[in-house]
Design an enzyme around this catalytic site. Structure first.
Site, PDB file in Angstrom:
ATOM      1  N   GLY A  23      42.607  51.149  46.674  1.00  0.00           N
ATOM      2  CA  GLY A  23      43.096  50.039  45.870  1.00  0.00           C
ATOM      3  C   GLY A  23      43.355  50.465  44.435  1.00  0.00           C
ATOM      4  N   GLY A  24      43.612  51.751  44.241  1.00  0.00           N
ATOM      5  CA  GLY A  24      43.717  52.298  42.896  1.00  0.00           C
ATOM      6  C   GLY A  24      44.974  51.922  42.146  1.00  0.00           C
ATOM      7  CE1 TYR A  49      36.858  39.015  47.717  1.00  0.00           C
ATOM      8  CE2 TYR A  49      35.749  37.467  46.257  1.00  0.00           C
ATOM      9  CZ  TYR A  49      36.243  38.731  46.510  1.00  0.00           C
ATOM     10  OH  TYR A  49      36.127  39.707  45.554  1.00  0.00           O
ATOM     11  N   GLY A  75      45.882  48.739  42.121  1.00  0.00           N
ATOM     12  CA  GLY A  75      45.682  47.319  41.875  1.00  0.00           C
ATOM     13  C   GLY A  75      45.204  47.028  40.469  1.00  0.00           C
TER      14      GLY A  75
END
Length: 352
Positions: free
Chosen positions: A7-8, A178, A10
């Site tokens: 997720g770098g 979540y 993001g």
């Protein structure tokens, strides 16, 4: 240190990669570039090695782990989403993705992990009753919310409760999909650490805000919703009575916490996951945040709607002293300064 940042590309991952580079480390970015998180055609950073791949793809993850010293796992779907129909995608992205990553790490011999967790694992925050001391209220009844009675009541006597700070040893009580997936990520990481002798740190983020937040998506944070409304010339719409307490922590401070955790994770006891609350330490209400952002932007002023979402908790603020004491972390971006910067900072484009 060569660090794989899932997720770098993001919101938070981009800042972590920049912080790693600034401290002399070598980040490797792995990101699927999903439109729900990034908007239309998001670019990869030119400052780090980048791999476009889904964390659920075992072959791609295995290749990405070659030569890696530690993993910083940020890839996830965030927020409450649209409705419960999102549940399979949340579980797939967050829990299946984590399981695939951890299995590949076990096979590759990678033994150091920093996980992006969340304060939502606690459910409601800490509460004290004047008669019964510390109590744990259950989910707020729909009838109470519809009547605009937003404050949780003592389950024993019905008195209004006083909110306080939650410590890392407090019981988990996730109240939405979540939150449930974030707690599952922690459990999976703890199981991986025990099985492999790995070392794991879970950073339980509070309400992270700052430059690069996604706009106009149901998966963004409340600060992004308010900022997008202001850009459209609309008043931010504040749910409930605006008095719900949160801890708004700047993304650069969160990135620095990740780098400190990565630098220290190899010194920790093997086979153990350690959790750290990651917040500014200065709670504010959602109404205060909306007001500060609107004032910095130049209006219009927020509107308190009385509307509510069943998945929301009333108050959640946590004690981050363990992170400060053990890792030497200190948040440096104050609330007023951060909101002033965020009022004009760039956001990610609307999803396709």
């Amino acid at each position: 240190m060569r660090v794989l940042v899932t997720g770098g590309a993001g919101f938070i991952g981009t800042h972590i990669a920049a912080s790693l580079t600034a401290r002399g480390h070598d980040p490797v970015i792995l990101d699927a570039l999903l439109p729900s998180a990034h908007g239309v055609a998001p670019p990869m950073t030119a400052d780090a090695e980048s791999i476009r791949a889904d964390v659920r793809d075992r072959e791609d993850v295995t290749r990405a782990l070659r030569g890696i010293d530690a993993v910083c796992h940020q890839a996830a779907m965030v927020g409450l989403g649209k409705d419960f129909a999102d549940a399979p995608e949340y579980i797939s992205c967050n829990d299946l993705g984590t399981a695939v990553l951890l299995a590949a790490m076990a096979e590759a011999g990678a033994r150091e992990l920093v996980l992006a967790s969340s304060m939502v694992v606690y459910g409601e925050g800490r509460y004290d009753c004047p008669m019964h001391g510390q109590v744990r209220p259950g989910p707020r009844p729909v009838t109470a919310l519809e009547a605009c009675r937003f404050e949780p009541e003592c389950p024993l006597c019905g008195r209004e409760l006083t909110p306080g700070l939650v410590g890392e040893d407090s019981p988990a009580d996730p109240r939405n999909v979540y939150a449930t997936t974030k707690l599952a990520q922690e459990h999976l990481s703890a199981a991986w650490a025990r099985a492999t002798g790995g070392r794991a740190v879970a950073l339980r983020y509070h309400n992270v805000y700052g430059p690069g937040m996604p706009r106009d998506t149901p998966y963004a944070g409340v600060a992004s919703f308010f900022r997008s409304a202001l850009e459209r010339g609309e008043a931010p719409r504040v749910f409930e009575d605006g008095r719900q307490r949160r801890d708004f922590v700047h993304v650069r401070d969160v990135a620095d916490a990740n780098v400190l955790a990565l630098e220290a994770v190899g010194n920790r006891e093997p086979g153990v996951l350690t959790a750290y609350n990651t917040g500014s330490g200065t709670p504010h209400t959602v109404g205060e945040m909306a007001g500060a952002l609107a004032a910095a932007y130049g209006g219009p002023s927020p509107v308190v709607t009385g509307e509510f979402r069943l998945g929301d908790v009333r108050h959640i603020t946590a004690d981050s002293s363990r992170l400060k004491a053990e890792l030497g972390w200190k948040p440096v971006v104050g609330f007023a300064e951060g909101m002033a910067e965020f009022s004009t900072a760039g956001l990610r484009g609307a999803p396709a």
